[in-house]
Design an enzyme around this catalytic site. Structure first.
Site, PDB file in Angstrom:
ATOM      1  N   HIS A   1      17.812 -18.333  -7.017  1.00  0.00           N
ATOM      2  CA  HIS A   1      16.676 -19.199  -7.349  1.00  0.00           C
ATOM      3  C   HIS A   1      15.590 -18.458  -8.135  1.00  0.00           C
ATOM      4  CE1 HIS A   1      14.625 -17.653  -3.606  1.00  0.00           C
ATOM      5  NE2 HIS A   1      13.567 -17.805  -4.377  1.00  0.00           N
TER       6      HIS A   1
ATOM      7  N   ASP B   1      22.623 -18.922  -2.587  1.00  0.00           N
ATOM      8  CA  ASP B   1      21.452 -18.443  -3.335  1.00  0.00           C
ATOM      9  C   ASP B   1      21.576 -16.934  -3.586  1.00  0.00           C
ATOM     10  OD1 ASP B   1      18.968 -18.308  -4.510  1.00  0.00           O
ATOM     11  OD2 ASP B   1      17.840 -18.424  -2.628  1.00  0.00           O
TER      12      ASP B   1
ATOM     13  N   SER C   1      11.081 -13.109  -2.579  1.00  0.00           N
ATOM     14  CA  SER C   1      12.399 -13.692  -2.824  1.00  0.00           C
ATOM     15  C   SER C   1      13.324 -12.717  -3.533  1.00  0.00           C
ATOM     16  CB  SER C   1      12.260 -14.957  -3.677  1.00  0.00           C
ATOM     17  OG  SER C   1      11.681 -15.998  -2.939  1.00  0.00           O
TER      18      SER C   1
END
Length: 416
Positions: A225, A270, A366
């Site tokens: 992502h 992901d 992230s």
């Protein structure tokens, strides 16, 4: 009127003043020289590499894999034996560290390559080497366990600090600058230099926006992502170190490999691999983390560490220095409860944090690493920071991609 006779003052000869000043300076010089000498002597460090054979072990290629169960099991036994031998010797005060670096299987034997560090301010360095060799030989001769070793195969040579660092930094998951503790990045604390050498900063036009983990000389692992906004390698760079600015050891990106089953806006698969245009030169502050075997298990309650330059709070300020936080793996059933994520956690994901909140990954973390040390203090990449509900919320721990679930996919894309 009577006047007392005042004795005339005799002035000190200039040559005597000069002599006194020179004497004081000479004394100071001697004191400083002695301090420098003793400090240098006290910090004299010696590095060694060597090896010996462990007999009666059937050939098994798994001993060559530094992350395999077989390799870690045998290495741990040998490292424990070395620690015990040196701590019970007459040079225990000089002993600093000893590690098994690699295992090389052969017909009915395994050669263990070892790495040792000692300090000795007084002894002749050749005498020290002989004493170390003698202790190792005695250890191999007096082996009460079922392990059969060959004392005659023992070899030991002194190496330079540069070569010693090169050896250790080429192995995954080691931390030459390791801190003795790691604290409890929302609710975390500032990382020390070289404490998390695999942590990378992924940047768009020079600005940090995601984390990543160095897994090889040219490969990093991150979240898919992270490329929803841009997947053009020309706009991306990767840097390392603890400071988000200025960039340290910046590298250009050659290719972005996103998991084929990842769907933009969703949480499944992901995972992405970044390939750099050039190899990273490993050093004490920058080198790779270990990837776990696909069968490796990290049970609920296990302590893990998440690192990154993410916000201190949801939509809050971001740090200039790398942050770290100690958290725990949470049971999937607990994380799937109605109070938490209501069944959204699948087998390829894992939850980590605290149900009471406060300590968590956040925006900007992230793609970064969730790591765990094994019994040899070698660090493994357990998860990839993926998603969650804001940051540090009650019953909303961080959700990570489970690296063991993607181990074969990673190998197919990187050869690692």
């Amino acid at each position: 009127m009577y006047r007392p006779v005042i004795a005339s003052r005799k002035s000190i000869p200039p040559w005597l003043i000069i002599l006194c000043v020179l004497g004081v300076l000479a004394a100071l010089g001697i004191i400083i020289g002695l301090l420098v000498h003793f400090l240098a002597v006290e910090n004299k460090i010696y590095y060694y590499q060597g090896g010996f054979k462990v007999l009666d072990i059937p050939y098994d290629r798994n001993y060559e894999r530094e992350t395999s169960l077989e390799s870690n099991y045998l290495s741990k036994i040998l490292e424990n034996k070395m620690v015990e031998a040196f701590q019970n010797s007459n040079i225990y005060k000089q002993y600093i560290n000893s590690q098994v670096i690699t295992l090389v299987p052969d017909n009915n034997s395994v050669t263990a390559h070892i790495w040792l560090v000692f300090k000795d301010p007084w002894s002749n360095k050749e005498n020290l080497r002989r004493r170390i060799e003698s202790i190792l030989r005695q250890m191999l001769e007096n082996n009460p366990e079922s392990l059969t070793t060959d004392p005659g195969s023992l070899k030991l040579t002194e190496i330079s600090k540069v070569d010693a660092e090169k050896i250790i930094n080429n192995r995954c998951g080691r931390r030459p600058r390791m801190s003795a503790t790691y604290d409890r990045i929302t609710g975390g604390s500032t990382a020390h230099k070289g404490e998390w050498p695999w942590q990378a900063s992924l940047r768009v036009n020079g600005k940090h926006y995601c984390g990543a983990s160095l897994i090889g000389e040219r490969f990093l692992l991150t979240a898919a992502h992270c490329f929803q906004g841009t997947n053009n390698p020309k706009n991306l760079t990767v840097s390392f170190g603890t400071r988000v600015t200025p960039a340290y050891m910046q590298h250009s990106v050659q290719e972005i490999i996103i998991h084929e089953d990842y769907v933009k806006g969703e949480h499944h698969d992901d995972v992405a691999v970044i390939k750099l245009t050039e190899k990273v030169s490993f050093n004490n502050d920058v080198h790779r983390v270990c990837l776990p075997e696909s069968t490796q298990i990290f049970p609920p309650g296990e302590g893990v560490v998440v690192t990154g330059w993410g916000s201190f709070s949801y939509n809050g300020k971001s740090p200039l220095l790398l942050q770290k936080a100690s958290i725990k793996i949470i049971d999937t059933n607990t994380c799937n409860s109605e109070e938490a994520y209501g069944g959204r956690i699948v087998d390829t994901m894992l939850c980590a944090g605290y149900l009471e909140g406060s300590i968590d990954a956040c925006q900007g973390d992230s793609g970064g690493p969730l790591v765990h040390p094994n019994s040899r203090d070698i660090w493994y990449l357990v998860g990839i920071v993926s998603w969650g509900h804001e940051c540090g919320r009650v019953n909303k721990p961080g959700v990570y991609m489970r690296v063991t679930s993607y181990r074969n996919w990673i190998a197919s894309k990187t050869g690692i």
